[in-house]
Design a protein around this motif. Structure first.
Motif, PDB file in Angstrom:
ATOM      1  N   GLY A  21       0.829  -1.217   0.000  1.00 52.29           N
ATOM      2  CA  GLY A  21       0.000   0.000   0.000  1.00 52.29           C
ATOM      3  C   GLY A  21       0.856   1.257   0.000  1.00 52.29           C
ATOM      4  N   THR A  22       2.162   1.071   0.103  1.00 48.88           N
ATOM      5  CA  THR A  22       3.138   2.154  -0.025  1.00 48.88           C
ATOM      6  C   THR A  22       3.281   2.593  -1.478  1.00 48.88           C
ATOM      7  N   GLY A  23       2.826   1.757  -2.417  1.00 44.40           N
ATOM      8  CA  GLY A  23       2.995   2.048  -3.837  1.00 44.40           C
ATOM      9  C   GLY A  23       1.779   2.748  -4.436  1.00 44.40           C
ATOM     10  N   VAL A  24       1.851   2.960  -5.727  1.00 44.93           N
ATOM     11  CA  VAL A  24       0.845   3.773  -6.421  1.00 44.93           C
ATOM     12  C   VAL A  24      -0.517   3.059  -6.454  1.00 44.93           C
ATOM     13  N   LEU A  25      -0.545   1.829  -6.951  1.00 45.31           N
ATOM     14  CA  LEU A  25      -1.848   1.151  -7.077  1.00 45.31           C
ATOM     15  C   LEU A  25      -2.356   0.659  -5.720  1.00 45.31           C
ATOM     16  N   GLY A  26      -1.458   0.067  -4.928  1.00 42.45           N
ATOM     17  CA  GLY A  26      -1.871  -0.396  -3.592  1.00 42.45           C
ATOM     18  C   GLY A  26      -2.401   0.747  -2.747  1.00 42.45           C
ATOM     19  N   ALA A  69       6.565  -4.179   6.923  1.00 45.77           N
ATOM     20  CA  ALA A  69       6.557  -5.619   6.636  1.00 45.77           C
ATOM     21  C   ALA A  69       7.253  -5.861   5.305  1.00 45.77           C
ATOM     22  N   ASP A  70       7.912  -6.995   5.239  1.00 43.70           N
ATOM     23  CA  ASP A  70       8.532  -7.428   3.983  1.00 43.70           C
ATOM     24  C   ASP A  70       7.723  -8.621   3.489  1.00 43.70           C
ATOM     25  N   ALA A  71       7.149  -8.478   2.305  1.00 41.55           N
ATOM     26  CA  ALA A  71       6.294  -9.538   1.755  1.00 41.55           C
ATOM     27  C   ALA A  71       7.058 -10.831   1.515  1.00 41.55           C
ATOM     28  N   LEU A  72       8.395 -10.747   1.501  1.00 45.15           N
ATOM     29  CA  LEU A  72       9.190 -11.953   1.252  1.00 45.15           C
ATOM     30  C   LEU A  72       9.648 -12.627   2.541  1.00 45.15           C
ATOM     31  N   ALA A 169       9.833 -12.443 -17.703  1.00 44.99           N
ATOM     32  CA  ALA A 169       9.761 -13.026 -16.351  1.00 44.99           C
ATOM     33  C   ALA A 169       8.516 -12.517 -15.631  1.00 44.99           C
ATOM     34  N   TYR A 170       8.238 -11.241 -15.798  1.00 41.69           N
ATOM     35  CA  TYR A 170       7.063 -10.627 -15.155  1.00 41.69           C
ATOM     36  C   TYR A 170       5.776 -11.269 -15.692  1.00 41.69           C
ATOM     37  N   SER A 171       5.694 -11.445 -16.999  1.00 41.41           N
ATOM     38  CA  SER A 171       4.502 -12.064 -17.594  1.00 41.41           C
ATOM     39  C   SER A 171       4.311 -13.482 -17.051  1.00 41.41           C
ATOM     40  N   ALA A 173       5.519 -14.789 -14.302  1.00 40.30           N
ATOM     41  CA  ALA A 173       5.218 -14.787 -12.858  1.00 40.30           C
ATOM     42  C   ALA A 173       3.756 -14.414 -12.610  1.00 40.30           C
ATOM     43  N   LYS A 174       3.248 -13.459 -13.356  1.00 39.35           N
ATOM     44  CA  LYS A 174       1.850 -13.057 -13.158  1.00 39.35           C
ATOM     45  C   LYS A 174       0.888 -14.139 -13.663  1.00 39.35           C
ATOM     46  N   ALA A 175       1.285 -14.893 -14.686  1.00 45.68           N
ATOM     47  CA  ALA A 175       0.460 -16.032 -15.103  1.00 45.68           C
ATOM     48  C   ALA A 175       0.365 -17.033 -13.955  1.00 45.68           C
ATOM     49  N   PRO A 200      -4.739  -5.325 -13.514  1.00 45.93           N
ATOM     50  CA  PRO A 200      -4.707  -3.993 -14.130  1.00 45.93           C
ATOM     51  C   PRO A 200      -4.048  -4.060 -15.505  1.00 45.93           C
ATOM     52  N   GLY A 201      -4.451  -3.161 -16.370  1.00 54.27           N
ATOM     53  CA  GLY A 201      -3.735  -2.958 -17.630  1.00 54.27           C
ATOM     54  C   GLY A 201      -2.524  -2.090 -17.338  1.00 54.27           C
ATOM     55  N   PHE A 202      -2.395  -0.963 -17.990  1.00 56.80           N
ATOM     56  CA  PHE A 202      -1.196  -0.122 -17.824  1.00 56.80           C
ATOM     57  C   PHE A 202      -1.521   1.152 -17.045  1.00 56.80           C
ATOM     58  N   PHE A 203      -0.881   1.264 -15.890  1.00 60.37           N
ATOM     59  CA  PHE A 203      -1.034   2.420 -15.006  1.00 60.37           C
ATOM     60  C   PHE A 203       0.373   2.893 -14.656  1.00 60.37           C
ATOM     61  N   PRO A 204       0.778   4.085 -15.049  1.00 58.90           N
ATOM     62  CA  PRO A 204       2.127   4.522 -14.670  1.00 58.90           C
ATOM     63  C   PRO A 204       2.322   4.498 -13.153  1.00 58.90           C
ATOM     64  N   ALA A 205       3.349   3.782 -12.708  1.00 59.58           N
ATOM     65  CA  ALA A 205       3.666   3.674 -11.271  1.00 59.58           C
ATOM     66  C   ALA A 205       5.179   3.707 -11.143  1.00 59.58           C
ATOM     67  N   GLU A 206       5.666   3.501  -9.911  1.00 65.40           N
ATOM     68  CA  GLU A 206       7.128   3.592  -9.738  1.00 65.40           C
ATOM     69  C   GLU A 206       7.868   2.543 -10.558  1.00 65.40           C
ATOM     70  N   GLN A 207       7.394   1.300 -10.452  1.00 62.77           N
ATOM     71  CA  GLN A 207       8.161   0.189 -11.002  1.00 62.77           C
ATOM     72  C   GLN A 207       8.140   0.147 -12.538  1.00 62.77           C
ATOM     73  N   ASN A 208       7.227   0.842 -13.199  1.00 61.27           N
ATOM     74  CA  ASN A 208       7.155   0.747 -14.663  1.00 61.27           C
ATOM     75  C   ASN A 208       7.206   2.105 -15.370  1.00 61.27           C
ATOM     76  N   ARG A 209       7.380   3.177 -14.577  1.00 56.11           N
ATOM     77  CA  ARG A 209       7.285   4.520 -15.174  1.00 56.11           C
ATOM     78  C   ARG A 209       8.317   4.712 -16.290  1.00 56.11           C
TER      79      ARG A 209
HETATM   80  N1  LIG Z   1       1.262  -0.139 -12.661  1.00 53.47           N
HETATM   81  C1  LIG Z   1       0.802  -0.990 -13.558  1.00 53.47           C
HETATM   82  O1  LIG Z   1       0.597  -0.651 -14.734  1.00 53.47           O
HETATM   83  C2  LIG Z   1       0.480  -2.393 -13.159  1.00 53.47           C
HETATM   84  C3  LIG Z   1      -0.161  -3.200 -14.101  1.00 53.47           C
HETATM   85  C4  LIG Z   1      -0.484  -4.492 -13.748  1.00 53.47           C
HETATM   86  C5  LIG Z   1      -0.170  -4.967 -12.491  1.00 53.47           C
HETATM   87  N2  LIG Z   1       0.463  -4.165 -11.595  1.00 53.47           N
HETATM   88  C6  LIG Z   1       0.759  -4.721 -10.287  1.00 53.47           C
HETATM   89  O2  LIG Z   1       0.215  -3.884  -9.296  1.00 53.47           O
HETATM   90  C7  LIG Z   1       0.930  -4.089  -8.069  1.00 53.47           C
HETATM   91  C8  LIG Z   1       1.312  -2.735  -7.497  1.00 53.47           C
HETATM   92  O3  LIG Z   1       2.320  -2.167  -8.313  1.00 53.47           O
HETATM   93  P1  LIG Z   1       2.437  -0.608  -8.672  1.00 53.47           P
HETATM   94  O4  LIG Z   1       2.358  -0.504 -10.151  1.00 53.47           O
HETATM   95  O5  LIG Z   1       1.576   0.205  -7.814  1.00 53.47           O
HETATM   96  O6  LIG Z   1       3.980  -0.392  -8.325  1.00 53.47           O
HETATM   97  P2  LIG Z   1       4.699   0.413  -7.164  1.00 53.47           P
HETATM   98  O7  LIG Z   1       6.140   0.180  -7.391  1.00 53.47           O
HETATM   99  O8  LIG Z   1       4.197   1.815  -7.131  1.00 53.47           O
HETATM  100  O9  LIG Z   1       4.182  -0.338  -5.854  1.00 53.47           O
HETATM  101  C9  LIG Z   1       4.689  -1.557  -5.413  1.00 53.47           C
HETATM  102  C10 LIG Z   1       4.953  -1.411  -3.925  1.00 53.47           C
HETATM  103  O10 LIG Z   1       5.331  -2.676  -3.417  1.00 53.47           O
HETATM  104  C11 LIG Z   1       6.384  -2.439  -2.485  1.00 53.47           C
HETATM  105  N3  LIG Z   1       7.186  -3.639  -2.318  1.00 53.47           N
HETATM  106  C12 LIG Z   1       8.082  -4.151  -3.185  1.00 53.47           C
HETATM  107  N4  LIG Z   1       8.651  -5.226  -2.641  1.00 53.47           N
HETATM  108  C13 LIG Z   1       8.115  -5.395  -1.428  1.00 53.47           C
HETATM  109  C14 LIG Z   1       8.306  -6.326  -0.380  1.00 53.47           C
HETATM  110  N5  LIG Z   1       9.184  -7.332  -0.492  1.00 53.47           N
HETATM  111  N6  LIG Z   1       7.576  -6.197   0.746  1.00 53.47           N
HETATM  112  C15 LIG Z   1       6.692  -5.199   0.888  1.00 53.47           C
HETATM  113  N7  LIG Z   1       6.463  -4.278  -0.061  1.00 53.47           N
HETATM  114  C16 LIG Z   1       7.180  -4.379  -1.201  1.00 53.47           C
HETATM  115  C17 LIG Z   1       7.191  -1.315  -3.100  1.00 53.47           C
HETATM  116  O11 LIG Z   1       8.028  -0.685  -2.150  1.00 53.47           O
HETATM  117  C18 LIG Z   1       6.083  -0.422  -3.622  1.00 53.47           C
HETATM  118  O12 LIG Z   1       5.673   0.488  -2.621  1.00 53.47           O
HETATM  119  C19 LIG Z   1       2.109  -4.989  -8.426  1.00 53.47           C
HETATM  120  O13 LIG Z   1       1.800  -6.325  -8.137  1.00 53.47           O
HETATM  121  C20 LIG Z   1       2.237  -4.823  -9.941  1.00 53.47           C
HETATM  122  O14 LIG Z   1       2.848  -5.915 -10.536  1.00 53.47           O
HETATM  123  C21 LIG Z   1       0.805  -2.882 -11.901  1.00 53.47           C
END
Ligand SMILES: NC(=O)c1ccc[n+]([C@@H]2O[C@H](COP(=O)([O-])OP(=O)(O)OC[C@H]3O[C@@H](n4cnc5c(N)ncnc54)[C@H](O)[C@@H]3O)[C@@H](O)[C@H]2O)c1
Length: 273
Positions: A21-26, A69-72, A169-171, A173-175, A200-209
């Motif tokens: 939830g620290t990220g853009v979509l979460g 928390a670390d998801a891993l 790898a991303y494709s 893993a998501k499958a 989701p389709g395509f949403f600009p976020a940190e990891q894909n910007r």
């Molecule tokens: N943005 C897109 O277009 C898009 C499209 C399809 C799916 N998604 C998926 O949506 C989800 C959210 O991604 P986003 O685009 O908001 O990216 P993001 O990078 O903005 O958010 C991901 C968040 O996960 C956190 N994170 C990474 N590793 C972690 C860990 N080990 N433990 C805890 N937190 C961790 C990051 O710090 C970040 O805050 C992801 O699963 C991504 O694959 C995104």
């Protein structure tokens, strides 16, 4: 909307956890859940961003907290789960949104698949499949099963439905995320725990910007190609995931829905590429 319709999407009896939830979509999904009345816990590694999101939710009248928390890391997830339950009540909704692509696992245009490194492949599978579904489902599923109540929402991707070029790898893993979602849905279907995915389709976020946009805000070549294949001719806005996540979280609204993948992509998957 009538009161009866409103209660379909009332989450005031729920405590929701959003990992990533620290990220853009979460973060946007956490806000939507809070707006529907859920008490929301944001879990992630970046306290500053997590706290900022908590403040936005509180400013809008919601209840939220951040916990590192670390998801891993299973122990870290357990510790966070117990802390959240003690503060906000037992967790009934889990959104697993930690994930994303890694630049080292993206093939340059025209480059050779055979050169893709094992380390990059593992990094992407670890984050999206192990940290994105497996460990959170085990840790939060355990207490949901004990209460016979829960909705788990895994964030997959449109890339899991078709093998997108370059982000192999991303494709893949998501499958696997979609496959494991359906496995868990069947496994827990009679035990009060539903398991679904949002793609989701395509949403600009940190990891894909950087893949989608240049520093000046214009689209990269790949960004242009994606827009060209998206019937709505634009990227998604994070808040456009709110309806799907609230619907899947709500037992009243989607209580007979499990094992599904809700695609929010501006029509991308409906076109041939
Ligand atoms: N943005 C897109 O277009 C898009 C499209 C399809 C799916 N998604 C998926 O949506 C989800 C959210 O991604 P986003 O685009 O908001 O990216 P993001 O990078 O903005 O958010 C991901 C968040 O996960 C956190 N994170 C990474 N590793 C972690 C860990 N080990 N433990 C805890 N937190 C961790 C990051 O710090 C970040 O805050 C992801 O699963 C991504 O694959 C995104």
């Amino acid at each position: 909307m009538s009161a009866a319709n409103c209660s379909l999407f009332d989450l005031s009896e729920d405590t929701a956890v959003v990992i990533g939830g620290t990220g853009v979509l979460g973060g946007a999904m956490a806000e939507a859940l809070a707006a529907a009345g859920a008490r929301v816990a944001i879990l992630g590694r970046n306290a500053e961003r997590g706290q900022a999101r908590v403040q936005r939710i509180e400013k809008n009248g919601g209840t939220a907290m951040f916990h590192a928390a670390d998801a891993l890391d299973r122990d870290s997830l357990r510790e966070a789960r117990d802390a959240v339950s003690a503060t906000l009540g037992p967790v009934s909704v889990l959104v697993s949104a930690a994930g994303g692509n890694h630049p080292d696992a993206t093939l340059p245009p025209g480059s050779d698949f055979c050169g893709l490194s094992r380390e990059a492949w593992d990094t992407v599978f670890d984050l999206n499949l192990t940290g994105g579904v497996l460990l959170p489902a085990q840790v939060f599923g355990e207490t949901m099963l004990a209460r016979q109540r829960g909705s788990i929402i895994n964030i997959a991707s449109m890339a899991g439905m078709i093998p997108l070029s370059r982000v192999v790898a991303y494709s893949a893993a998501k499958a696997a995320v979609l496959n494991l979602t359906r496995f868990l849905a069947r496994e827990w279907a009679t035990q009060g725990v539903r398991v679904n995915a949002i793609s989701p389709g395509f949403f600009p976020a940190e990891q894909n910007r950087a893949l989608l946009m240049n520093d000046d805000g214009s689209y990269t070549e790949r960004g242009e190609q994606i827009i060209g294949h998206t019937p709505m001719a634009r990227f998604g806005r994070p808040e456009e995931l709110g309806g799907a996540v609230v619907w899947l979280a709500s037992r009243a609204a989607s209580g007979f829905v499990t094992g599904q993948n809700i695609v929010v992509d501006g029509g991308f998957i409906s076109t041939t590429i």
